[in-house]
Scaffold this motif. Structure first.
Motif, PDB file in Angstrom:
ATOM      1  N   THR A   1      29.190 -47.500  27.956  1.00 36.42           N
ATOM      2  CA  THR A   1      29.639 -46.840  29.193  1.00 36.42           C
ATOM      3  C   THR A   1      29.640 -47.826  30.356  1.00 36.42           C
ATOM      4  OG1 THR A   1      27.370 -46.146  29.578  1.00 36.42           O
ATOM      5  CG2 THR A   1      28.836 -44.541  28.548  1.00 36.42           C
TER       6      THR A   1
ATOM      7  N   PHE B   1      28.087 -43.682  19.073  1.00 40.62           N
ATOM      8  CA  PHE B   1      27.779 -44.442  20.293  1.00 40.62           C
ATOM      9  C   PHE B   1      29.018 -45.149  20.824  1.00 40.62           C
ATOM     10  CE2 PHE B   1      27.663 -48.945  19.060  1.00 40.62           C
ATOM     11  CZ  PHE B   1      27.395 -48.929  17.688  1.00 40.62           C
TER      12      PHE B   1
ATOM     13  N   LYS C   1      25.245 -50.727  28.817  1.00 46.87           N
ATOM     14  CA  LYS C   1      24.728 -49.368  28.625  1.00 46.87           C
ATOM     15  C   LYS C   1      25.537 -48.670  27.550  1.00 46.87           C
ATOM     16  CE  LYS C   1      22.822 -48.850  33.203  1.00 46.87           C
ATOM     17  NZ  LYS C   1      23.101 -48.465  34.570  1.00 46.87           N
TER      18      LYS C   1
ATOM     19  N   GLN D   1      26.173 -44.971  25.485  1.00 46.46           N
ATOM     20  CA  GLN D   1      25.911 -43.536  25.348  1.00 46.46           C
ATOM     21  C   GLN D   1      25.751 -43.253  23.858  1.00 46.46           C
ATOM     22  OE1 GLN D   1      25.850 -40.907  27.879  1.00 46.46           O
ATOM     23  NE2 GLN D   1      24.917 -39.968  26.070  1.00 46.46           N
ATOM     24  N   THR D   2      24.709 -42.543  23.493  1.00 46.62           N
ATOM     25  CA  THR D   2      24.498 -42.214  22.071  1.00 46.62           C
ATOM     26  C   THR D   2      24.331 -40.702  21.910  1.00 46.62           C
ATOM     27  OG1 THR D   2      22.084 -42.399  22.207  1.00 46.62           O
ATOM     28  CG2 THR D   2      23.277 -44.417  21.672  1.00 46.62           C
ATOM     29  N   TYR D   3      24.717 -40.220  20.747  1.00 44.12           N
ATOM     30  CA  TYR D   3      24.533 -38.790  20.422  1.00 44.12           C
ATOM     31  C   TYR D   3      24.135 -38.658  18.956  1.00 44.12           C
ATOM     32  CZ  TYR D   3      27.499 -37.716  24.521  1.00 44.12           C
ATOM     33  OH  TYR D   3      28.040 -37.631  25.772  1.00 44.12           O
TER      34      TYR D   3
ATOM     35  N   LYS E   1      21.872 -54.147  24.292  1.00 39.59           N
ATOM     36  CA  LYS E   1      21.691 -53.328  25.495  1.00 39.59           C
ATOM     37  C   LYS E   1      20.642 -53.978  26.405  1.00 39.59           C
ATOM     38  CE  LYS E   1      19.719 -48.861  26.666  1.00 39.59           C
ATOM     39  NZ  LYS E   1      19.023 -47.689  26.153  1.00 39.59           N
TER      40      LYS E   1
END
Lengths: 335, 93
Positions: A177, A174, A78, A80-82, A72
């Motif tokens: 994006t 992840f 980029k 996106q992570t959760y 990154k």
């Protein structure tokens, strides 16, 4: 039913393989060794006594998650992570992303991946794979350790994603994006090499890098003191082989994959010294493979006397000398 | 250029495996070419430690590289898979 068209490829290591395949899916042509090298994946750490481990152990790569984070930072991708506290939320989010046609990387406990033969399963909370679809209650999984996509039932995926214990996944997901269209790899390669050299040569910690290899050599002779009995010691010594050769290291503790990275880097940077160093690291990796085999043999034969442990120690100490020389030359080659 | 694996090559691989692992009580002709070498019913049944030793012996004898364990596991499944790999990958004489 959702099946995302996805070019499944085998990889050497789960995290670099997963990041690579997601970047490839997003249109960036990059190899797994290149991802590993730019992310400064090569490493060494020895833990003689550590709260997370019940027996001395070592690592041969940077921390789980660092490959994604370094990619990154260095490539401008980029992600996106959760993470989730609630299982339902975690499963619903995954389903929602699949419906949108997004392949999603999941962190799981490897043990619950039903497609893995039972004799190969072990509890490892930091395994990564990509979920690429859902058919009924089964998920379609692109796991870089396997030659083709596999199916996994909902219950097993849920258990894997929300397993407890050290470094529990907490449903971590992840996906990229944004991936820059044109990336000049030259600066990221140099930065990745520079950081790897710093980690191996300069980190002022006695158990990391070359210092860590030396500590491993010095302390491995004390392992019998930590073992309950010969069976236990044999199991732990044989684990040296698993840590170097298996668990997605690409062979001989990631040294071969890093050597491939250096070869590719030498072409991009037009730096012939990197090609020479790639060959040198292959040879160093062969030496680690000899250690791996030696440990597996003495463990299997229960031949674990002081003389054998000393021989093992000498072999490891020899790697420390060679790797110190190698990383000094590597550092110099990019100046 | 890749060459079709010959019976001669397959026999050579069996001999290499047996000499590497000091196996003297198995007739090479009794070893099936397509049965798994690991965990199956072949005349040779090997374990993962034997696997690494075989990989190193193949690398030395045929000047090939078998770095990645995930791939290596598939390549050393049977005599046939090893022979196919060697035929494909070994440098031309």
């Amino acid at each position: 039913m959702t099946t995302i068209p996805y070019n499944h490829k085998m990889g050497a290591h789960c995290e670099s393989g997963t990041v690579t395949s997601l970047l490839n899916h997003a249109g960036l042509a990059i190899s797994e060794p290149m991802v590993f090298g730019i992310a400064s994946g090569i490493f060494f750490g020895y833990f003689h006594k550590h709260k997370s481990f019940t027996f001395p152990t070592f690592i041969v790569r940077n921390r789980p998650g660092d490959i994604r984070k370094n990619i990154k930072k260095r490539l401008g991708v980029k992600f996106q992570t959760y993470s989730f506290r609630n299982e339902e939320d975690g499963m619903n989010k995954l389903d929602d992303l699949l419906r949108q046609g997004i392949p999603v990387a999941c962190q799981v406990d490897f043990f619950y991946m039903d497609y893995v033969p039972s004799w190969e399963r072990a509890h490892v909370n930091v395994h990564f794979m990509v979920v690429i679809g859902k058919e009924g209650s089964d998920y379609l999984v692109s796991d870089s350790y396997f030659p083709r996509p596999e199916r996994l039932n909902e219950q097993s995926l849920r258990r894997g994603r929300f397993a407890g214990g050290n470094m529990s996944p907490e449903g971590f997901l992840f996906y990229p994006t944004f991936v820059p269209a044109d990336i000049d790899l030259r600066k990221p390669i140099l930065k990745g090499i520079d950081k790897a050299c710093f980690n191996m040569l300069k980190l002022p910690v006695p158990f990391i890098g070359i210092n860590g290899i030396r500590l491993f050599a010095k302390r491995v002779v004390e392992w019998p003191k930590f073992a309950r009995d010969t069976e236990h010691l044999s199991h732990e010594v044989m684990k040296i082989n698993i840590l170097l050769e298996d668990q997605g290291t690409g062979g001989a503790g990631f040294r071969f994959m890093y050597a491939t990275f250096l070869q590719q880097a030498s072409e991009i940077l037009a730096n012939s010294e990197l090609k020479n160093l790639s060959s040198e690291l292959m040879t160093i990796g062969d030496g680690w493979r000899e250690i791996s085999l030696f440990a597996a043999r003495i463990g299997k034969n229960r031949d674990l006397g002081a003389d054998k442990m000393k021989e093992l120690s000498n072999l490891i100490a020899e790697r420390a000398e060679l790797e110190e020389d190698f990383f000094k030359k590597l550092k110099k080659s990019i100046k | 250029m890749a060459i079709e694996p010959t019976d001669e090559l397959k026999l050579e691989i069996k001999d290499l495996i047996m000499s590497t692992l000091n196996i003297t009580d198995v007739d090479p002709n009794a070893v099936s070419n397509n049965e798994p070498l690991f965990g199956g019913n072949n005349a040779l049944t090997l374990d993962s430690v034997d696997g690494i030793e075989i990989i190193m012996a193949l690398q030395r004898k045929y000047n090939v590289r078998l770095n990645d364990q995930n791939l290596a596991r598939h390549i050393i499944q049977s005599i046939d898979t090893i022979a196919e790999f060697i035929s494909r990958e070994r440098p031309a004489a």
